[in-house]
Write a protein that holds these residues in place. Structure first.
Motif, PDB file in Angstrom:
ATOM      1  N   ALA A   4       1.024  -1.212  -0.038  1.00  0.00           N
ATOM      2  CA  ALA A   4       0.136  -0.008  -0.051  1.00  0.00           C
ATOM      3  C   ALA A   4       0.940   1.139  -0.079  1.00  0.00           C
ATOM      4  O   ALA A   4       1.811   1.405   0.503  1.00  0.00           O
ATOM      5  N   THR A   5       0.446   2.321  -0.887  1.00  0.00           N
ATOM      6  CA  THR A   5       1.110   3.639  -0.946  1.00  0.00           C
ATOM      7  C   THR A   5       0.208   4.637  -0.496  1.00  0.00           C
ATOM      8  O   THR A   5      -0.955   4.537  -1.220  1.00  0.00           O
ATOM      9  N   ILE A   6       0.294   5.596   0.269  1.00  0.00           N
ATOM     10  CA  ILE A   6      -0.423   6.787   0.483  1.00  0.00           C
ATOM     11  C   ILE A   6       0.357   7.881   0.181  1.00  0.00           C
ATOM     12  O   ILE A   6       1.566   8.244   0.993  1.00  0.00           O
ATOM     13  N   SER A   7       0.115   8.543  -0.967  1.00  0.00           N
ATOM     14  CA  SER A   7       0.917   9.559  -1.301  1.00  0.00           C
ATOM     15  C   SER A   7       0.605  11.018  -2.100  1.00  0.00           C
ATOM     16  O   SER A   7      -0.604  10.606  -2.808  1.00  0.00           O
ATOM     17  N   GLY A   8       1.109  11.900  -1.691  1.00  0.00           N
ATOM     18  CA  GLY A   8       0.631  13.097  -2.561  1.00  0.00           C
ATOM     19  C   GLY A   8      -0.694  13.773  -2.153  1.00  0.00           C
ATOM     20  O   GLY A   8      -1.410  14.235  -2.811  1.00  0.00           O
ATOM     21  N   ASN A   9      -1.150  13.329  -1.053  1.00  0.00           N
ATOM     22  CA  ASN A   9      -2.447  13.901  -0.502  1.00  0.00           C
ATOM     23  C   ASN A   9      -2.328  15.184   0.612  1.00  0.00           C
ATOM     24  O   ASN A   9      -1.211  15.585   1.029  1.00  0.00           O
ATOM     25  N   VAL A  10      -3.241  16.027   0.296  1.00  0.00           N
ATOM     26  CA  VAL A  10      -3.360  17.255   1.209  1.00  0.00           C
ATOM     27  C   VAL A  10      -4.640  16.990   1.987  1.00  0.00           C
ATOM     28  O   VAL A  10      -5.724  16.955   1.561  1.00  0.00           O
ATOM     29  N   VAL A  11      -4.545  16.996   3.515  1.00  0.00           N
ATOM     30  CA  VAL A  11      -5.473  16.659   4.381  1.00  0.00           C
ATOM     31  C   VAL A  11      -5.505  17.765   5.430  1.00  0.00           C
ATOM     32  O   VAL A  11      -4.554  18.165   6.108  1.00  0.00           O
ATOM     33  N   THR A  12      -6.665  18.351   5.452  1.00  0.00           N
ATOM     34  CA  THR A  12      -6.968  19.420   6.623  1.00  0.00           C
ATOM     35  C   THR A  12      -8.255  19.000   7.428  1.00  0.00           C
ATOM     36  O   THR A  12      -9.169  18.947   6.927  1.00  0.00           O
ATOM     37  N   SER A 168      20.855  -1.473   8.842  1.00  0.00           N
ATOM     38  CA  SER A 168      21.664  -0.893   7.820  1.00  0.00           C
ATOM     39  C   SER A 168      20.758  -0.079   6.690  1.00  0.00           C
ATOM     40  O   SER A 168      19.323  -0.592   6.494  1.00  0.00           O
ATOM     41  N   PRO A 169      21.183   0.987   6.097  1.00  0.00           N
ATOM     42  CA  PRO A 169      20.358   1.353   4.719  1.00  0.00           C
ATOM     43  C   PRO A 169      19.813   0.203   4.002  1.00  0.00           C
ATOM     44  O   PRO A 169      20.694  -0.647   3.575  1.00  0.00           O
ATOM     45  N   GLY A 170      18.526   0.255   3.286  1.00  0.00           N
ATOM     46  CA  GLY A 170      18.113  -0.645   2.337  1.00  0.00           C
ATOM     47  C   GLY A 170      17.568  -1.883   3.054  1.00  0.00           C
ATOM     48  O   GLY A 170      17.107  -2.766   2.178  1.00  0.00           O
ATOM     49  N   THR A 171      17.707  -2.014   4.297  1.00  0.00           N
ATOM     50  CA  THR A 171      16.883  -3.119   4.872  1.00  0.00           C
ATOM     51  C   THR A 171      15.552  -3.023   4.967  1.00  0.00           C
ATOM     52  O   THR A 171      14.764  -4.105   4.646  1.00  0.00           O
ATOM     53  N   CYS A 172      14.885  -1.962   5.198  1.00  0.00           N
ATOM     54  CA  CYS A 172      13.304  -1.914   4.967  1.00  0.00           C
ATOM     55  C   CYS A 172      12.854  -1.822   3.386  1.00  0.00           C
ATOM     56  O   CYS A 172      13.643  -1.437   2.842  1.00  0.00           O
ATOM     57  N   LEU A 173      11.827  -2.679   2.903  1.00  0.00           N
ATOM     58  CA  LEU A 173      11.273  -3.041   1.980  1.00  0.00           C
ATOM     59  C   LEU A 173      10.248  -2.155   1.453  1.00  0.00           C
ATOM     60  O   LEU A 173       9.186  -1.828   2.315  1.00  0.00           O
ATOM     61  N   LEU A 174      10.368  -1.652   0.392  1.00  0.00           N
ATOM     62  CA  LEU A 174       9.052  -0.625  -0.291  1.00  0.00           C
ATOM     63  C   LEU A 174       8.016  -1.838  -0.582  1.00  0.00           C
ATOM     64  O   LEU A 174       8.349  -2.668  -1.188  1.00  0.00           O
ATOM     65  N   PRO A 175       6.692  -1.033  -0.787  1.00  0.00           N
ATOM     66  CA  PRO A 175       5.768  -1.735  -1.553  1.00  0.00           C
ATOM     67  C   PRO A 175       6.089  -1.882  -2.988  1.00  0.00           C
ATOM     68  O   PRO A 175       6.764  -1.045  -3.584  1.00  0.00           O
ATOM     69  N   VAL A 176       5.308  -3.024  -3.450  1.00  0.00           N
ATOM     70  CA  VAL A 176       5.539  -3.147  -4.966  1.00  0.00           C
ATOM     71  C   VAL A 176       4.514  -2.166  -5.626  1.00  0.00           C
ATOM     72  O   VAL A 176       3.414  -2.443  -5.191  1.00  0.00           O
ATOM     73  N   THR A 177       4.663  -1.429  -6.523  1.00  0.00           N
ATOM     74  CA  THR A 177       3.505  -0.649  -7.343  1.00  0.00           C
ATOM     75  C   THR A 177       3.357  -1.367  -8.578  1.00  0.00           C
ATOM     76  O   THR A 177       4.091  -2.176  -9.347  1.00  0.00           O
ATOM     77  N   PRO A 178       2.092  -1.460  -8.993  1.00  0.00           N
ATOM     78  CA  PRO A 178       1.533  -1.657 -10.224  1.00  0.00           C
ATOM     79  C   PRO A 178       2.090  -1.335 -11.422  1.00  0.00           C
ATOM     80  O   PRO A 178       2.478  -0.288 -11.516  1.00  0.00           O
TER      81      PRO A 178
END
Length: 178
Positions: A4-12, A168-178
């Motif tokens: 899951a990715t939550i990106s580029g939102n503006v929430v007020t 170490s850097p690179g240990t945490c993994l990012l979600p796969v995007t379609p």
């Protein structure tokens, strides 16, 4: 596996809001490990709630007897907390219960336009119960979890609670995007 990715939102949020602006509750079926990779990136949150209980961004494992295992990348977010009386942390990434997390927290900004309430931190990393919490370092930010968190988020006051390991850097993994 959840990606899951939550990106580029503006929430007020209004002053009457009673829940968090961006929320990731990770859980699992009791007795099973539930893997996930989440990314919360480049969001702008203006939290005007005066309830004293809302956070701008919250990544959490709230359910008893569950064991989620997740990687969380929380980067480049801007959170403004308007409540100068009941203020709470603007961004919280925590692992509780029997969860396991690898978290990358960097480039986040937390501000208090109406003044910072006493004892309130902008960005909090928290480990509790039997959870295992690994915090990713960078090439230029190493040392204890508190040192790494502060170094990677220089535009936010930071706080580390519980036992948080550095990896170490690179240990945490990012979600796969379609």
């Amino acid at each position: 596996m959840l990606h899951a990715t939550i990106s580029g939102n503006v929430v007020t949020q209004s002053t009457t809001a009673t829940n968090h602006s961006i929320l990731a509750f990770l859980t699992s079926t009791i007795g099973q490990i539930s893997p996930a990779r989440i990314r919360v990136d480049n969001n702008t949150v203006i939290n005007n709630s005066t309830s004293g209980s809302t956070r701008g961004i919250l990544v959490d494992t709230p359910d008893t007897s569950t064991s989620p295992s997740f990687d969380a990348t929380v980067t480049n977010n801007s959170v403004a907390i308007g409540d100068s009386i009941n203020g709470v942390s603007g961004l919280v990434a925590q692992a509780r219960k029997a969860s396991e997390t690898c978290t990358s927290l960097s480039g986040n900004t937390v501000t208090f336009p109406n003044g910072t309430p006493s004892g309130i931190q902008g960005l909090r990393a928290r480990q509790a119960d039997t959870a295992v919490y690994d915090l990713q370092t960078s090439v230029s930010c190493t040392g204890t979890a508190a040192t790494v968190l502060s170094c990677l988020n220089p535009s936010a006051t930071t706080e580390v609670l519980g036992t948080i390991n550095t990896v170490s850097p690179g240990t945490c993994l990012l979600p796969v995007t379609p």
